[in-house]
Design a protein around this motif. Structure first.
Motif, short mmCIF file in Angstrom:
data_model
loop_
_atom_site.label_atom_id
_atom_site.label_comp_id
_atom_site.label_asym_id
_atom_site.label_seq_id
_atom_site.Cartn_x
_atom_site.Cartn_y
_atom_site.Cartn_z
N LEU A 61 44.32 33.84 35.17
CA LEU A 61 44.85 35.20 35.31
C LEU A 61 44.14 36.10 34.31
N SER A 62 43.40 37.07 34.83
CA SER A 62 42.71 38.06 33.99
C SER A 62 43.38 39.40 34.21
N LEU A 63 43.85 39.99 33.14
CA LEU A 63 44.52 41.27 33.22
C LEU A 63 43.71 42.31 32.47
N TYR A 64 43.64 43.49 33.03
CA TYR A 64 42.86 44.59 32.46
C TYR A 64 43.76 45.79 32.26
N GLY A 65 43.75 46.34 31.07
CA GLY A 65 44.42 47.61 30.80
C GLY A 65 45.92 47.61 30.84
N ILE A 66 46.57 46.47 30.67
CA ILE A 66 48.03 46.49 30.67
C ILE A 66 48.54 46.82 29.27
N GLU A 67 49.75 47.34 29.19
CA GLU A 67 50.36 47.69 27.92
C GLU A 67 51.46 46.71 27.53
N GLU A 68 51.98 46.00 28.52
CA GLU A 68 53.09 45.08 28.27
C GLU A 68 52.92 43.83 29.13
N LEU A 69 53.11 42.68 28.52
CA LEU A 69 53.04 41.41 29.23
C LEU A 69 54.43 41.07 29.75
N ALA A 70 54.56 40.82 31.02
CA ALA A 70 55.86 40.55 31.63
C ALA A 70 56.38 39.17 31.24
N PRO A 71 57.69 39.03 31.03
CA PRO A 71 58.27 37.73 30.70
C PRO A 71 58.03 36.68 31.80
N GLU A 72 57.86 37.13 33.03
CA GLU A 72 57.66 36.22 34.16
C GLU A 72 56.37 35.42 34.06
N ILE A 73 55.46 35.84 33.20
CA ILE A 73 54.21 35.11 32.99
C ILE A 73 54.51 33.67 32.55
N ARG A 74 55.61 33.48 31.82
CA ARG A 74 55.96 32.13 31.35
C ARG A 74 56.26 31.17 32.50
N GLU A 75 56.50 31.68 33.70
CA GLU A 75 56.79 30.84 34.87
C GLU A 75 55.53 30.29 35.54
N LEU A 76 54.37 30.69 35.07
CA LEU A 76 53.11 30.23 35.66
C LEU A 76 52.76 28.86 35.07
N THR A 77 53.36 27.84 35.61
CA THR A 77 53.26 26.49 35.06
C THR A 77 51.89 25.85 35.24
N SER A 78 51.08 26.34 36.16
CA SER A 78 49.73 25.80 36.38
C SER A 78 48.66 26.57 35.63
N LEU A 79 49.04 27.61 34.92
CA LEU A 79 48.08 28.49 34.27
C LEU A 79 47.26 27.75 33.21
N ARG A 80 45.95 27.87 33.31
CA ARG A 80 45.02 27.24 32.36
C ARG A 80 44.34 28.30 31.48
#
Length: 102
Positions: A61-80
């Motif tokens: 997951l590559s994010l550009y220009g965000i100001e806040e990281l969503a709590p739901e990111i913690r649900e990405l169990t396959s994220l490397r």
């Protein structure tokens, strides 16, 4: 009113999606339907990033220009890989988001 359906027919096939060069006001609501998506690049969609928590197969997951990281990111169990390099305005990372990633 015309309703545009993004990714129609691609739900079971699309593995890589790069929207980093697009200036979207919001992420397509059909994004969570991309069940095989493994890599996603998004530009400046911090208010809609909660939808990403449903992408269980997402590895990059590559994010550009965000100001806040969503709590739901913690649900990405396959994220490397979580790439925040181009988020120079990132101001808020909710508690336990980074620590819950494996």
């Amino acid at each position: 009113m015309l309703k545009i359906v993004f990714f129609n027919g691609m739900e079971n096939n699309l593995e890589i999606l790069d929207l980093s060069e697009m200036s979207l006001k919001s992420s397509p609501s059909s994004l969570p339907r991309l069940v095989k998506l493994q890599m996603l690049c998004l530009n400046g969609l911090s208010r809609d990033i909660a939808l990403l928590g449903r992408l269980k197969n997402l590895e990059i997951l590559s994010l550009y220009g965000i100001e806040e990281l969503a709590p739901e990111i913690r649900e990405l169990t396959s994220l490397r890989l979580l790439d925040l390099e181009n988020c120079t305005n990132l101001r808020v990372i909710p508690p336990n988001v980074i620590s819950k990633l494996t």
